[in-house]
Design an enzyme around this catalytic site. Sequence first.
Site, PDB file in Angstrom:
ATOM      1  N   SER A   1       0.823  -1.209   0.000  1.00  0.00           N
ATOM      2  CA  SER A   1       0.000   0.000   0.000  1.00  0.00           C
ATOM      3  C   SER A   1       0.859   1.263   0.000  1.00  0.00           C
ATOM      4  O   SER A   1       2.016   1.250   0.406  1.00  0.00           O
ATOM      5  CB  SER A   1      -0.909   0.025   1.228  1.00  0.00           C
ATOM      6  OG  SER A   1      -1.604  -1.184   1.362  1.00  0.00           O
TER       7      SER A   1
HETATM    8  N1  SAH Z   1      -0.901  -5.111   4.084  1.00  0.00           N
HETATM    9  C1  SAH Z   1      -0.109  -5.186   2.873  1.00  0.00           C
HETATM   10  C2  SAH Z   1      -0.919  -4.925   1.632  1.00  0.00           C
HETATM   11  C3  SAH Z   1      -1.666  -6.091   1.295  1.00  0.00           C
HETATM   12  S1  SAH Z   1      -2.422  -6.176  -0.294  1.00  0.00           S
HETATM   13  C4  SAH Z   1       1.062  -4.244   2.932  1.00  0.00           C
HETATM   14  O1  SAH Z   1       1.468  -3.816   3.983  1.00  0.00           O
HETATM   15  O2  SAH Z   1       1.614  -3.944   1.926  1.00  0.00           O
HETATM   16  C5  SAH Z   1      -3.759  -7.219   0.181  1.00  0.00           C
HETATM   17  C6  SAH Z   1      -3.366  -8.604   0.621  1.00  0.00           C
HETATM   18  O3  SAH Z   1      -4.545  -9.244   1.088  1.00  0.00           O
HETATM   19  C7  SAH Z   1      -2.822  -9.473  -0.517  1.00  0.00           C
HETATM   20  O4  SAH Z   1      -1.575  -9.979  -0.184  1.00  0.00           O
HETATM   21  C8  SAH Z   1      -3.877 -10.563  -0.651  1.00  0.00           C
HETATM   22  O5  SAH Z   1      -3.354 -11.817  -1.020  1.00  0.00           O
HETATM   23  C9  SAH Z   1      -4.454 -10.607   0.751  1.00  0.00           C
HETATM   24  N2  SAH Z   1      -5.783 -11.210   0.865  1.00  0.00           N
HETATM   25  C10 SAH Z   1      -6.841 -11.083   0.018  1.00  0.00           C
HETATM   26  N3  SAH Z   1      -7.885 -11.809   0.459  1.00  0.00           N
HETATM   27  C11 SAH Z   1      -7.482 -12.406   1.613  1.00  0.00           C
HETATM   28  C12 SAH Z   1      -8.113 -13.300   2.540  1.00  0.00           C
HETATM   29  N4  SAH Z   1      -9.367 -13.737   2.377  1.00  0.00           N
HETATM   30  N5  SAH Z   1      -7.393 -13.716   3.605  1.00  0.00           N
HETATM   31  C13 SAH Z   1      -6.117 -13.305   3.804  1.00  0.00           C
HETATM   32  N6  SAH Z   1      -5.466 -12.473   2.955  1.00  0.00           N
HETATM   33  C14 SAH Z   1      -6.148 -12.026   1.874  1.00  0.00           C
END
Ligand code: SAH
Length: 217
Positions: free
Chosen positions: A60
């Site tokens: 992000s």
């Molecule tokens: N928090 C991260 C950004 C994550 S992007 C950072 O600091 O950069 C969103 C993430 O959510 C992705 O890696 C995706 O695989 C995960 N995600 C999506 N659906 C999910 C679910 N049902 N359970 C766990 N993770 C999930």
Amino acid sequence: MPVKPTIIRLIMKLRQKGITDRNVLAAIERIPRELFVPTSFYDQAYEDIALPIGNGQTISQPTVVAFMTQKLEPDIKSKVLEIGTGCGYQAAVLSRLFRRVYTIERYRNLLRAAEKRFIKLRLNNIIPLWADGNQGWPDQAPFDRIILTAGTPSVPNVLFEQLSENGILIAPVGYTSANQKLVLYKKNGQNISAEKLWAVRFVPVVSGTVSDTVSSN
Ligand code: SAH
């Protein structure tokens, strides 16, 4: 370790965007974002932009990480649950501000890479889990704070159930990434208030888990 000029620039930008919590700014200053992005993006690690991290996912934008963290009202006595570990950057920032960070990721390879970073940075208060975050983490509930870092049409009820009384939950809510807003929920006994905040674009929450895949970035 001397603070890099690029980080100082980023901190100034965060201040301009309304990040006033000194502890949040200090946490961002101390977590080397370059360790969380692919080497080909090192030179952009301290730009205020989202970057690809593999598996079609993104790290992000720093202002969004800082804003969501500030809205969670960090408290060193509290424990926080993150859904969507991704590269682990948000979890790393939280780890400096909360007693314990529980973080769930559905891609096993992303979670493993994040875990290695936590070990390298000695962030020992992060507990990662490979699972579907839609279920929350019943064994460790209740959580004082919950943060979703993937967009959802609506926050699963089970997550509100796993939130402490007086807990705070923040999530990107919207059916499409073009129509998403951060929503801040505050629990007060049986009541839950909701406040819409910034428009954002997060990748979607997807159900189920994914075992090792070849990373596309
Ligand atoms: N928090 C991260 C950004 C994550 S992007 C950072 O600091 O950069 C969103 C993430 O959510 C992705 O890696 C995706 O695989 C995960 N995600 C999506 N659906 C999910 C679910 N049902 N359970 C766990 N993770 C999930």
